[in-house]
Design an enzyme around this catalytic site. Sequence first.
Site, short mmCIF file in Angstrom:
data_model
loop_
_atom_site.label_atom_id
_atom_site.label_comp_id
_atom_site.label_asym_id
_atom_site.label_seq_id
_atom_site.Cartn_x
_atom_site.Cartn_y
_atom_site.Cartn_z
N PRO A 389 73.81 -114.59 -38.10
CA PRO A 389 74.94 -113.75 -38.49
C PRO A 389 76.21 -114.13 -37.73
O PRO A 389 76.14 -114.88 -36.74
CB PRO A 389 74.50 -112.34 -38.11
CG PRO A 389 73.12 -112.43 -37.59
CD PRO A 389 72.75 -113.85 -37.42
N VAL A 392 77.32 -114.71 -33.29
CA VAL A 392 76.17 -114.80 -32.38
C VAL A 392 76.24 -116.04 -31.51
O VAL A 392 75.34 -116.30 -30.71
CB VAL A 392 74.83 -114.80 -33.14
CG1 VAL A 392 74.59 -113.44 -33.77
CG2 VAL A 392 74.79 -115.90 -34.17
N LYS A 394 77.12 -119.46 -32.64
CA LYS A 394 76.76 -120.76 -33.23
C LYS A 394 77.81 -121.81 -32.89
O LYS A 394 77.49 -122.88 -32.38
CB LYS A 394 76.64 -120.62 -34.76
CG LYS A 394 75.56 -119.65 -35.17
CD LYS A 394 75.41 -119.56 -36.67
CE LYS A 394 76.63 -119.02 -37.37
NZ LYS A 394 76.94 -117.61 -37.03
N SER A 712 60.39 -105.64 -49.45
CA SER A 712 60.01 -105.07 -48.17
C SER A 712 60.33 -103.59 -48.05
O SER A 712 59.98 -102.95 -47.06
CB SER A 712 60.67 -105.85 -47.02
OG SER A 712 62.05 -105.60 -47.02
N LYS A 755 65.43 -106.78 -38.12
CA LYS A 755 65.18 -105.40 -38.54
C LYS A 755 64.93 -104.49 -37.35
O LYS A 755 65.43 -103.36 -37.30
CB LYS A 755 63.98 -105.37 -39.50
CG LYS A 755 64.31 -105.98 -40.85
CD LYS A 755 63.09 -106.04 -41.75
CE LYS A 755 63.50 -106.54 -43.14
NZ LYS A 755 62.31 -106.73 -43.99
#
Length: 814
Positions: A389, A392, A394, A712, A755
Site C-alpha cells: 500500500p 509503506v 517502497k 472471504s 486484515k
Amino acid sequence: MNEKTLPNTDPVTADAGTRIDGTPTEEQPRREGTSRPLPEDALIIVPVRNVVLFPGMVFPLTVGRERSRAAAQEAARLQRPLGILLQSKPEVEEPGPDDLHWVGTTASVLRYITAPDGSHHAICKGVKRFRVLQFLEGYPFTVARVQIIEDPETVDADIEGRAHSLKERAIEILQLLPQVPEEMVAALQGVEGSARLADFIAGLMDISPEEKQALLETFDLKARLDKLLELLSHRIEVLKVSREVDARTRQSIDDSNRKHLLREQMRTIQKELGEGDESATEIAELEKAITEARMPEEVEKHARKELKRLERMPEAAGEYSMIRTYLEWLIELPWAPDPEAPIDIAEARRILDADHYGLEKVKRRILEFLAVRKLNPSGKSPILCFVGPPGVGKTSLGQSIARATGRKFVRVSLGGVHDEAEMRGHRRTYIGSLPGNIIQNLRKAGTRNCVMMLDEVDKLGMGGFHGDPASALLEVLDPEQNSTFRDNYLAVPFDLSGVMFICTANVLDTIPGPLRDRMEVIQLPGYTAQEKLQIARRYLVPRQLAATGLTAEQCEISDSALLAIIDDYTREAGVRNLEREIGNVFRNVAVRIAEGSAQQVKIGPDDLPAILGPRKFEAEVAMRSGVPGVATGLAWTPVGGDILFVEAARMPGTGKLILTGQLGEVMKESAQAALSLVKARSRELGVPPEALEKSDIHIHVPAGATPKDGPSAGVAIFVALASLLTGRPVRSDVAMTGEISLRGLVLPIGGVKEKVLAALRAGISTVMLPARNRRDLEEIPADARDKLKIVWIEQVDEAVATALSPASPDVVPV
Ligand SMILES: Nc1ncnc2c1ncn2[C@@H]1O[C@H](COP(=O)(O)OP(=O)(O)OP(=O)(O)O)[C@@H](O)[C@H]1O
Ligand SMILES: [Mg+2]
C-alpha cells in the site's frame, strides 16, 4: 480575319440580305424605320460600356449588341459618322437617355471587321466632341440631335505654357514606366496643337472611364490642361515612390546574396588556413567529445557519420540543430561501464537498518539479493519488485539500496504511461523528438551502474493504439535482451545490463503476467500502530522537527499523542499521512514559538483537536454493530486491509434474497451459499423454517459506492444472517474473515496480515480466522498477536458460538 475597308464596301441596304462585309446572309430580318430620314444635326449613337473615345484617338470597338450593329451598318450606309456615348450605367443592356452620359465623341469608322468567331468590331477614330440636345424616338437604334463642340482656334500663352509642361511631364512618365516603346515618345513629341495634345494624353492615361468622361466634358481647354497636369504630377510621384521601393528591395536581395558569397569564401579561406569559424570549432569540439565518450565501436562509427553530415550542412539549416542535439545525446550517455563498487554486505545491512525501522523479512530478502549479486556479478539476477500500500516505504527502500550499494538512484514513474514511445522514444524524423524515459534517466544518472526504480508498474497503461509500453518494459527488464536495448530516437543499441532495476506496485494483479514472471516480489503489507509509533519516534518526528526548524527541547510530543494521531487522525497502512499530521502539529507549535507566546511546548493527546480538528476516525465498530443482523468483516484492499460491515434485514415476503452494495459475482454467490447454509441449520440455530419462507432477506454491504468482491466475507455474511434470525447481536469487538463451503466448513483466505492490522486499527479485540490460515501466524506482527485474541475456526458453528452474544431475555427470537 475577314476585313474590308468600309468606304469600299457596297452600301448595305436594309433588305439586301447581304452583310456589311458583302457576304450574303441567310436571313436578315427586315428592319423597320430605316426609311425614316435622319435630321441633319442628328447622329446615330453607339453606346459603349467602358471606353471613352477622345478626338484623335483610334480605337477598336467591339460591336456586340444587335442595335449597335444595326447602327453601325446604317451609319456606314448613309456615310455618316457615329456618335459614341459612354453609358453612365454600364450594366444596362438597352440604355435609354437616362443611362447615358450626354457628352461624347463623333467617330468615323475606319474598318468594320467580322472575326471568324462571329464577333463584330469597328475600328473607330474619334473626331469631335458633341453634346446631346435631344434623343429621337422611332429608330431601330439610338438617334440623337447633337451640338458639335469645337476646340478654340486661337491659343494664348497661358495655354501654350501649360501644354508645354504637360508634354514634358508625360515624357517623364513614359521614362519612369518600364517597357515603354520608343515610338510612344516619338508619337507624343509629334502631336500638334494643345487641344490635340491634351486629348492624346487623356486617352493614354491609366484612369477610370468616369474620370476620362470628366475630362471629355471639360470643354474649357485651360481647365482641361490644368486637370491633366495635376493628374500627371500625382502619377509621377506614385511612380517615383514605387521605383524607389523596387530599387531598395533589389538592393537588399543583392546584399544578402553578397554576404552569403562572402561567408562561403571566408569559410574556404579559413579552412585553407586551418582556422575555424564558429561551426568549425563546434564540430571540432563535438569530434573531441565523441572520442572521449568511449562509445562502442559501432555507435562511434555512427556518430562520426552524423558528424560528417553536420559538417557539410549550413548552420542555418533546420536539420543542423537536430543533428547537433542528437550528437549531444550520444555524447552524454554513459556508454562506458564504471567499475562496480564491491558490495559490503555488513555496511549494506547497517544502511538498511539506519533508514528503516522493522521490515526484517524485507531487509533479509534484500541482503540475500545483494549477496548473490556480490558473489556472482555476471549472473542474471532477478528484478526486485516491492508491492504494498502507499506510504509503506517502497520508494525509500529503493533509495536505501542505492545508498547501500554505492550507486546513483533514479526514478522513472510508469503510472499512466500509455504510449510505447514514452519509454522507447520517438524516431528522429519527428519534430522535437526525444529519447524515451529509460534513456533520459540514464543520462540523468550519468552512469550505467545505477539503481533505476520503475515506480508504479501496476499502473502501466495497457497496450493499445500507440504500441504496448509493457512490452517495451519487458525488453528493458529481460537480461537476455536488455544489453542491446534500442531506443527509437537513439537508433543504436544501449547496454542496460549494468542497471539495477527495482519495481514498485500497489497491487500485483494488474501487473502483466510476463512482467510479473521476471520479478522477485517482496510484499510490504503495512504497519501496526506500535510499528508506526516507532517509525514516528525514530524517523518522522526528527525529520519534521528539522523541517520546521524546531529543536527537540522546544517541542515534545508524547507517545500517547502520536498514537492518538495514528488511531484517530489517520487510517492507513503506511505512514505518509502520519508524517503529514505530525508536520501539521509542529508547524502549529513553530508559529507559537516564533510569535513568542511560548518557549517550550509539550503536545499530549488532548492538544490534538485544537490543532488538527475533530478526530477523523471514530470507533466506528461500536457505533455500527451491537444490533442483531450486523457483523464486522475484514477485507483486503490495495491500500492495506480494512473492516467492512455486513448488514442483514428481514421483511415479510416470499423467501427472496436481495443483495445491494455493489457486490461482485463471487461475493453474491457466497451470500447465496450463506443463506442456504443458514436454512440448512435452522434447527440448530433455533429458527423455525416457516419463518424463512414467509420473509425476504436483504443483505447490504456499505460503503455502497465501492465495488466489493471475493469469497472471504462468507463467514461474516453467515454470522450476520444467524444474528438476524436468532435476534442475538454480534459482539462488537469481534471481526471475522473466511470463505464458507455449503457443508459449513471455513476455508482459508489471503491477506491475513493486512486484515489483522486493519482489525487492530479499528479497535477490534477478537479476530476469527480460518483454522487453515494458521500457517500465516508468523506473518502477523508480534504486538498484534499480543493485543488481539485470535480464534481459529474450522466450522461456521464455532463462529456463531464465538461471535453472537447470548440471547437477551428481552429479544424474542423469530
Ligand atoms: N519502515 C520505515 N522506517 C522509516 N521510515 C519509513 C518506513 N516506512 C516508510 N517510511 C517513510 O514513509 C515515507 C513514505 O514512504 P515511501 O515514499 O517510500 O512510500 P511508498 O511505499 O513508495 O509509497 P507509494 O506507493 O505511495 O509510492 C518515506 O518518507 C519513508 O521514509
Ligand atoms: Mg513510492
